[in-house]
Design an enzyme around this catalytic site. Sequence first.
Site, PDB file in Angstrom:
ATOM      1  N   ASP A  34       0.812  -1.207   0.000  1.00 22.98           N
ATOM      2  CA  ASP A  34       0.000   0.000   0.000  1.00 22.98           C
ATOM      3  C   ASP A  34       0.851   1.264   0.000  1.00 22.98           C
ATOM      4  O   ASP A  34       1.387   1.656   1.048  1.00 22.98           O
ATOM      5  CB  ASP A  34      -0.902  -0.040   1.257  1.00 22.98           C
ATOM      6  CG  ASP A  34      -1.794   1.169   1.352  1.00 22.98           C
ATOM      7  OD1 ASP A  34      -2.428   1.346   2.406  1.00 22.98           O
ATOM      8  OD2 ASP A  34      -1.857   1.949   0.378  1.00 22.98           O
ATOM      9  N   SER A 198      -0.752  16.286 -11.978  1.00 19.98           N
ATOM     10  CA  SER A 198      -0.937  16.138 -13.430  1.00 19.98           C
ATOM     11  C   SER A 198      -1.415  17.490 -13.975  1.00 19.98           C
ATOM     12  O   SER A 198      -2.343  18.077 -13.409  1.00 19.98           O
ATOM     13  CB  SER A 198      -1.988  15.058 -13.709  1.00 19.98           C
ATOM     14  OG  SER A 198      -2.447  15.159 -15.057  1.00 19.98           O
TER      15      SER A 198
HETATM   16  C1  601 Z   1     -10.086  -2.293   4.480  1.00 21.56           C
HETATM   17  N1  601 Z   1      -8.868  -2.366   3.668  1.00 21.56           N
HETATM   18  C2  601 Z   1      -8.471  -3.679   3.202  1.00 21.56           C
HETATM   19  C3  601 Z   1      -8.172  -1.238   3.292  1.00 21.56           C
HETATM   20  C4  601 Z   1      -6.951  -1.329   2.618  1.00 21.56           C
HETATM   21  C5  601 Z   1      -6.279  -0.173   2.234  1.00 21.56           C
HETATM   22  C6  601 Z   1      -6.832   1.072   2.507  1.00 21.56           C
HETATM   23  C7  601 Z   1      -6.175   2.325   2.057  1.00 21.56           C
HETATM   24  O1  601 Z   1      -6.780   3.404   2.104  1.00 21.56           O
HETATM   25  N2  601 Z   1      -4.920   2.263   1.576  1.00 21.56           N
HETATM   26  N3  601 Z   1      -4.299   3.408   1.109  1.00 21.56           N
HETATM   27  C8  601 Z   1      -8.057   1.148   3.160  1.00 21.56           C
HETATM   28  C9  601 Z   1      -8.720   0.010   3.566  1.00 21.56           C
END
Ligand code: 601
Length: 330
Positions: A34, A198
């Site tokens: 992430d 952008s």
């Molecule tokens: C609930 N889950 C699996 C998430 C996973 C990632 C995120 C997110 O904003 N990542 N930048 C939010 C929620």
Amino acid sequence: STGSAQTNPEKNDVEYLTPVSIGTPGQVLNLDLDTGSSDLWVFSSLTTSSQVNGQTLYDPTKSTTANQLQGYTWQISYGDGSSSSGDVYTDTVTVGGVTFSAQAVQVAKTVSSEFTSDPANHGLLGMGFGSINTVEPVAQKTFFDNIMPDLDLPLFTADLKRSAPGRYNFGYIDPSAYKGEITYVPVDNDSGFWAWTSPAYAIGSRNFGNTTLKGIADTGASLFLLPSAAVSEYYGAVFGAKYDRSQGAFTVPCDASAPDFTFVVGDHGATITVPGNYIKYAPIDDAGKTCFGGIQLDTGIGFSIFGDVALKSAFVVFNGGNRTIGWATK
Ligand SMILES: CN(C)c1ccc(C(=O)NN)cc1
């Protein structure tokens, strides 16, 4: 060093999960890499059992290389309202063949229902900037921060695909993964995100406007969140599109012809085109008549979010050495 890890889409590409080995012997969990957050946290043997629902659990007591950071805790909440919290260990972590021996592994003691409800997601591996790591009393480094000095090149690349496995590479750029040139633009990491601007966008075959898009490249976000002017212009061009107040989102007829969305990268005319089909994101009814829009409003966030709908249309280079982001078509 270099590394390479396949990443696998969940249903409707809501997220992409990548196998990560933690501990000795290795405990393999599938994590959501992430770029929009900076905590590496996992479902664990310490997670409240009523909040566990089939996820693979990291058990530090089963790892000969786990060490608890006594008194360290963390608590994170995400843009969608989900959250988790817990304690902190260090242990050896390997992604795509690249290992860091003393990586902070944040073990969850509590997780919110959005995490409990997805057995396939065993946690997140943040690849944002260290300034937004939530560990107290001392923030911990991300896996990428830790391995960057040992990588051949101080970067990783994201090659996400629509409903197909993609790949995260570490320390090198695979020339066979993209077409033409990669255009690099500066990243402003003051927010802790991979934030960039952008200069303009165009819908379908229309001319480019002169409205900039200031946003973050967020592999952990499913959709492409944009300012209301862009969103209204886009759905104004889709016959049958509407804002569904019960969903709090724009929907389109799944059989509608949806225009592409093209955004400019840099000031030499490079562009990335998100196919209209990606914006017919997923059916919301059993008949498959109405589809959830892949472009939605970024209202209240303060910037746009180039999530997976946008990222899977490109080969993206996240360069932590010179803090640039590179975009290429593929
Ligand atoms: C609930 N889950 C699996 C998430 C996973 C990632 C995120 C997110 O904003 N990542 N930048 C939010 C929620």
